[in-house]
Structures are given as structure tokens and as C-alpha cells.
Design a protein around this motif. Sequence first.
Motif, PDB file in Angstrom:
ATOM      1  N   ILE A  24      38.076 -66.438 -64.936  1.00  0.00           N
ATOM      2  CA  ILE A  24      38.027 -67.900 -64.804  1.00  0.00           C
ATOM      3  C   ILE A  24      38.876 -68.345 -63.614  1.00  0.00           C
ATOM      4  N   ILE A  25      40.031 -67.712 -63.410  1.00  0.00           N
ATOM      5  CA  ILE A  25      40.885 -68.053 -62.269  1.00  0.00           C
ATOM      6  C   ILE A  25      40.172 -67.745 -60.955  1.00  0.00           C
ATOM      7  N   VAL A  26      39.534 -66.572 -60.878  1.00  0.00           N
ATOM      8  CA  VAL A  26      38.782 -66.225 -59.657  1.00  0.00           C
ATOM      9  C   VAL A  26      37.673 -67.247 -59.413  1.00  0.00           C
ATOM     10  N   ARG A  27      36.928 -67.576 -60.443  1.00  0.00           N
ATOM     11  CA  ARG A  27      35.852 -68.561 -60.283  1.00  0.00           C
ATOM     12  C   ARG A  27      36.389 -69.900 -59.794  1.00  0.00           C
ATOM     13  N   PHE A  28      37.545 -70.297 -60.320  1.00  0.00           N
ATOM     14  CA  PHE A  28      38.166 -71.559 -59.888  1.00  0.00           C
ATOM     15  C   PHE A  28      38.557 -71.492 -58.412  1.00  0.00           C
ATOM     16  N   LEU A  29      39.136 -70.375 -57.984  1.00  0.00           N
ATOM     17  CA  LEU A  29      39.604 -70.237 -56.605  1.00  0.00           C
ATOM     18  C   LEU A  29      38.468 -70.286 -55.584  1.00  0.00           C
ATOM     19  N   VAL A  30      37.273 -69.865 -55.971  1.00  0.00           N
ATOM     20  CA  VAL A  30      36.148 -69.850 -55.023  1.00  0.00           C
ATOM     21  C   VAL A  30      35.105 -70.924 -55.336  1.00  0.00           C
ATOM     22  N   PHE A  31      35.391 -71.784 -56.288  1.00  0.00           N
ATOM     23  CA  PHE A  31      34.410 -72.764 -56.753  1.00  0.00           C
ATOM     24  C   PHE A  31      33.858 -73.632 -55.624  1.00  0.00           C
ATOM     25  N   PHE A  32      34.711 -74.082 -54.721  1.00  0.00           N
ATOM     26  CA  PHE A  32      34.274 -75.023 -53.685  1.00  0.00           C
ATOM     27  C   PHE A  32      33.698 -74.332 -52.449  1.00  0.00           C
ATOM     28  N   LEU A  33      33.714 -73.007 -52.424  1.00  0.00           N
ATOM     29  CA  LEU A  33      33.124 -72.294 -51.294  1.00  0.00           C
ATOM     30  C   LEU A  33      31.605 -72.272 -51.440  1.00  0.00           C
ATOM     31  N   ASP A  35      27.783 -70.849 -50.814  1.00  0.00           N
ATOM     32  CA  ASP A  35      27.250 -69.498 -50.653  1.00  0.00           C
ATOM     33  C   ASP A  35      27.341 -69.108 -49.181  1.00  0.00           C
ATOM     34  N   ASN A  36      27.539 -67.844 -48.952  1.00  0.00           N
ATOM     35  CA  ASN A  36      27.636 -67.265 -47.611  1.00  0.00           C
ATOM     36  C   ASN A  36      28.906 -67.642 -46.864  1.00  0.00           C
ATOM     37  N   VAL A  37      29.886 -68.230 -47.537  1.00  0.00           N
ATOM     38  CA  VAL A  37      31.197 -68.523 -46.953  1.00  0.00           C
ATOM     39  C   VAL A  37      32.240 -67.865 -47.850  1.00  0.00           C
ATOM     40  N   GLY A  38      33.178 -67.154 -47.260  1.00  0.00           N
ATOM     41  CA  GLY A  38      34.227 -66.486 -48.046  1.00  0.00           C
ATOM     42  C   GLY A  38      33.740 -65.216 -48.710  1.00  0.00           C
ATOM     43  N   ASN A  39      32.796 -64.542 -48.089  1.00  0.00           N
ATOM     44  CA  ASN A  39      32.168 -63.364 -48.689  1.00  0.00           C
ATOM     45  C   ASN A  39      33.167 -62.245 -48.989  1.00  0.00           C
ATOM     46  N   ARG A  40      34.049 -61.951 -48.038  1.00  0.00           N
ATOM     47  CA  ARG A  40      35.062 -60.904 -48.248  1.00  0.00           C
ATOM     48  C   ARG A  40      36.134 -61.386 -49.208  1.00  0.00           C
ATOM     49  N   LEU A  41      36.445 -62.687 -49.177  1.00  0.00           N
ATOM     50  CA  LEU A  41      37.459 -63.259 -50.060  1.00  0.00           C
ATOM     51  C   LEU A  41      37.079 -63.073 -51.528  1.00  0.00           C
ATOM     52  N   ARG A  42      35.826 -63.304 -51.865  1.00  0.00           N
ATOM     53  CA  ARG A  42      35.392 -63.133 -53.261  1.00  0.00           C
ATOM     54  C   ARG A  42      35.661 -61.710 -53.742  1.00  0.00           C
ATOM     55  N   LEU A  48      41.910 -58.091 -56.667  1.00  0.00           N
ATOM     56  CA  LEU A  48      43.269 -58.549 -56.953  1.00  0.00           C
ATOM     57  C   LEU A  48      43.457 -58.867 -58.435  1.00  0.00           C
ATOM     58  N   PHE A  49      42.416 -59.396 -59.073  1.00  0.00           N
ATOM     59  CA  PHE A  49      42.523 -59.795 -60.475  1.00  0.00           C
ATOM     60  C   PHE A  49      42.051 -58.717 -61.444  1.00  0.00           C
ATOM     61  N   GLY A  50      41.910 -57.479 -60.975  1.00  0.00           N
ATOM     62  CA  GLY A  50      41.745 -56.366 -61.898  1.00  0.00           C
ATOM     63  C   GLY A  50      40.415 -55.654 -61.924  1.00  0.00           C
ATOM     64  N   PHE A  51      39.417 -56.128 -61.176  1.00  0.00           N
ATOM     65  CA  PHE A  51      38.144 -55.414 -61.159  1.00  0.00           C
ATOM     66  C   PHE A  51      38.237 -54.214 -60.234  1.00  0.00           C
ATOM     67  N   MET A  60      27.939 -62.652 -51.282  1.00  0.00           N
ATOM     68  CA  MET A  60      27.403 -63.833 -50.623  1.00  0.00           C
ATOM     69  C   MET A  60      27.539 -65.084 -51.487  1.00  0.00           C
ATOM     70  N   GLY A  61      27.707 -64.918 -52.774  1.00  0.00           N
ATOM     71  CA  GLY A  61      27.975 -65.978 -53.727  1.00  0.00           C
ATOM     72  C   GLY A  61      28.699 -65.346 -54.906  1.00  0.00           C
ATOM     73  N   MET A  62      29.361 -66.143 -55.707  1.00  0.00           N
ATOM     74  CA  MET A  62      30.073 -65.589 -56.861  1.00  0.00           C
ATOM     75  C   MET A  62      29.063 -65.168 -57.917  1.00  0.00           C
ATOM     76  N   PRO A  63      29.074 -63.892 -58.311  1.00  0.00           N
ATOM     77  CA  PRO A  63      28.125 -63.452 -59.335  1.00  0.00           C
ATOM     78  C   PRO A  63      28.546 -63.940 -60.719  1.00  0.00           C
ATOM     79  N   THR A  64      27.598 -63.976 -61.611  1.00  0.00           N
ATOM     80  CA  THR A  64      27.904 -64.216 -63.014  1.00  0.00           C
ATOM     81  C   THR A  64      28.302 -62.881 -63.617  1.00  0.00           C
ATOM     82  N   ILE A  65      29.466 -62.847 -64.229  1.00  0.00           N
ATOM     83  CA  ILE A  65      29.957 -61.631 -64.861  1.00  0.00           C
ATOM     84  C   ILE A  65      30.159 -61.959 -66.334  1.00  0.00           C
ATOM     85  N   ALA A  66      29.428 -61.270 -67.201  1.00  0.00           N
ATOM     86  CA  ALA A  66      29.471 -61.560 -68.628  1.00  0.00           C
ATOM     87  C   ALA A  66      29.689 -60.276 -69.404  1.00  0.00           C
TER      88      ALA A  66
END
Length: 119
Positions: A24-33, A35-42, A48-51, A60-66
Motif C-alpha cells: 500500500i505504501i509503494v502504491r501511494f508513493l507512485v499513485f500520481f505518476l 503510466d510510462n513515467v517513473g518506470n525504474r522507480l516503481r 526496497l519494500f521487500g519484493f 511501465m505502470g504499477m501492476p496489481t499484486i494480489a
Amino acid sequence: MKNLIAKTVQIIGEELGSFHLRLIIVRFLVFFLPDNVGNRLRMRLLRLFGFRVGRSGLLMGMPTIAGVGNVYEKLHIGDSCLFNVGCHFDLAAPITIGHNVGVGHQVLLLTGSHEIDDS
């Protein structure tokens, strides 16, 4: 009364089993980016958060991880991978993706299932 309490605790556990604070923290940090911006950051934030995510990858966009349980241990992505927008990882079971893999738009990687019985 004990059965009601036990059933309530079971239901709450099942409902919160898919709650992953770090994700949830990762999703929040990239929420306003967009698609196709911040690709390496995601990718770096997921690492950084454990994956278990390799180096030099692009999201290229934040994937859904369930998934339920420790989803951070169930996803393994190798080095230099690219994932296009709209990807979905269902981590009912582990997913391992090797090095130099490209994944297209809106790809679903599903590991969950359910029994199909007579109605």
C-alpha cells in the motif's frame, strides 16, 4: 457464544489476509505518476519494500499484486525485465520470472484456482 466469536475471528482473518501495508505504501508513493513515467522507480520501490525484484527492470505502470500471506516472498523477478501497463500478479502460489523477460499490456499471471462442483 464461543462459536460466534471464533467464526468472527476467522472471517476477520480471512478478510485482512490480503492487506499488505508495504505494498500500500509503494502504491501511494507512485499513485500520481502517469503510466510510462517513473518506470525504474516503481521497480526500485518494490525491491526496497521487500519484493525480490532484479536490477535494471522497468514497470511501465504499477501492476496489481494480489495474494494472501507473504506475497513479498512469492514474487521473484529477474534482472532487466520489462512489464507493460495493466499487469496483474495473483500470488496464491509463487511466480518466478527469469532474466530479460518482456511482458505485454494487461497480462494476467494467475496462480489461484477454485473447485468447481455441481450447483
